[in-house]
Scaffold this active site. Sequence first.
Site, PDB file in Angstrom:
ATOM      1  N   HIS A 150      82.095 -41.093   6.966  1.00 33.10           N
ATOM      2  CA  HIS A 150      81.316 -41.322   5.745  1.00 33.10           C
ATOM      3  C   HIS A 150      79.886 -40.868   5.972  1.00 33.10           C
ATOM      4  O   HIS A 150      79.394 -40.874   7.102  1.00 33.10           O
ATOM      5  CB  HIS A 150      81.358 -42.797   5.330  1.00 33.10           C
ATOM      6  CG  HIS A 150      80.969 -43.728   6.428  1.00 33.10           C
ATOM      7  ND1 HIS A 150      81.864 -44.128   7.405  1.00 33.10           N
ATOM      8  CD2 HIS A 150      79.784 -44.314   6.732  1.00 33.10           C
ATOM      9  CE1 HIS A 150      81.241 -44.923   8.262  1.00 33.10           C
ATOM     10  NE2 HIS A 150      79.973 -45.053   7.880  1.00 33.10           N
TER      11      HIS A 150
ATOM     12  N   HIS B  78      76.016 -41.516   4.782  1.00 35.10           N
ATOM     13  CA  HIS B  78      75.080 -42.408   4.094  1.00 35.10           C
ATOM     14  C   HIS B  78      74.030 -41.545   3.381  1.00 35.10           C
ATOM     15  O   HIS B  78      73.456 -40.632   3.988  1.00 35.10           O
ATOM     16  CB  HIS B  78      74.312 -43.279   5.086  1.00 35.10           C
ATOM     17  CG  HIS B  78      75.156 -44.220   5.898  1.00 35.10           C
ATOM     18  ND1 HIS B  78      75.202 -45.575   5.666  1.00 35.10           N
ATOM     19  CD2 HIS B  78      75.974 -44.009   6.963  1.00 35.10           C
ATOM     20  CE1 HIS B  78      75.989 -46.158   6.545  1.00 35.10           C
ATOM     21  NE2 HIS B  78      76.471 -45.237   7.362  1.00 35.10           N
TER      22      HIS B  78
HETATM   23  P1  AMP Z   1      78.569 -47.114   9.752  1.00 31.06           P
HETATM   24  O1  AMP Z   1      77.760 -48.052  10.615  1.00 31.06           O
HETATM   25  O2  AMP Z   1      77.994 -45.725   9.688  1.00 31.06           O
HETATM   26  O3  AMP Z   1      80.047 -47.139  10.132  1.00 31.06           O
HETATM   27  O4  AMP Z   1      78.416 -47.680   8.317  1.00 31.06           O
HETATM   28  C1  AMP Z   1      79.382 -48.442   7.659  1.00 31.06           C
HETATM   29  C2  AMP Z   1      78.779 -48.845   6.340  1.00 31.06           C
HETATM   30  O5  AMP Z   1      79.818 -49.267   5.489  1.00 31.06           O
HETATM   31  C3  AMP Z   1      77.788 -50.028   6.464  1.00 31.06           C
HETATM   32  O6  AMP Z   1      76.530 -49.627   5.930  1.00 31.06           O
HETATM   33  C4  AMP Z   1      78.450 -51.128   5.632  1.00 31.06           C
HETATM   34  O7  AMP Z   1      77.526 -51.922   4.944  1.00 31.06           O
HETATM   35  C5  AMP Z   1      79.350 -50.332   4.711  1.00 31.06           C
HETATM   36  N1  AMP Z   1      80.521 -51.044   4.228  1.00 31.06           N
HETATM   37  C6  AMP Z   1      81.424 -51.743   4.943  1.00 31.06           C
HETATM   38  N2  AMP Z   1      82.375 -52.250   4.158  1.00 31.06           N
HETATM   39  C7  AMP Z   1      82.072 -51.862   2.893  1.00 31.06           C
HETATM   40  C8  AMP Z   1      82.680 -52.075   1.616  1.00 31.06           C
HETATM   41  N3  AMP Z   1      83.786 -52.794   1.466  1.00 31.06           N
HETATM   42  N4  AMP Z   1      82.085 -51.527   0.528  1.00 31.06           N
HETATM   43  C9  AMP Z   1      80.944 -50.814   0.670  1.00 31.06           C
HETATM   44  N5  AMP Z   1      80.347 -50.566   1.833  1.00 31.06           N
HETATM   45  C10 AMP Z   1      80.887 -51.092   2.931  1.00 31.06           C
END
Ligand code: AMP
Length: 123
Positions: A102, A104
Amino acid sequence: MNKKEDCIFCKIALGEIPCDKVYEDDNFIVFNDIKPIAKGHCLVVPKKHYETLLDMPSTLGTEVIDLVKKQGLRLMKEQKAEGFNLVQNVFPAAGQIVMHVHFHVIPRKEGDGLRMFEKKDDK
Ligand code: AMP
Ligand code: ZN
């Protein structure tokens, strides 16, 4: 659709669990981060399950960049952001928590106080 059981982003992409969706097309979904570090912080996510950027086919590269640009411009309009960060964590050592690639997109303003990378003094 190659889905991985127990992957939260696969479930979101398939509509099995809800999200605050911003955009969707054949290959990607964009939704707001559940714990935004700035208002409007969103995630650009391929619908197919690829664990990290290293697994994502480069043929999706143009599409993902186009989408990131669109989202960044949207945030500059909607949030009156003056810029944005594109953050992509690869593997837990780099901060990846959700093991489904993903991107950001984080809106930024001058003096917003956000600091992306900090190094501890003792390291
Ligand atoms: P990363 O640390 O790059 O893996 O980021 C994962 C991101 O996913 C974090 O910023 C979380 O807040 C976000 N996240 C986790 N679960 C969900 C969800 N169900 N809906 C939206 N964002 C999420
Ligand atoms: Zn997945």
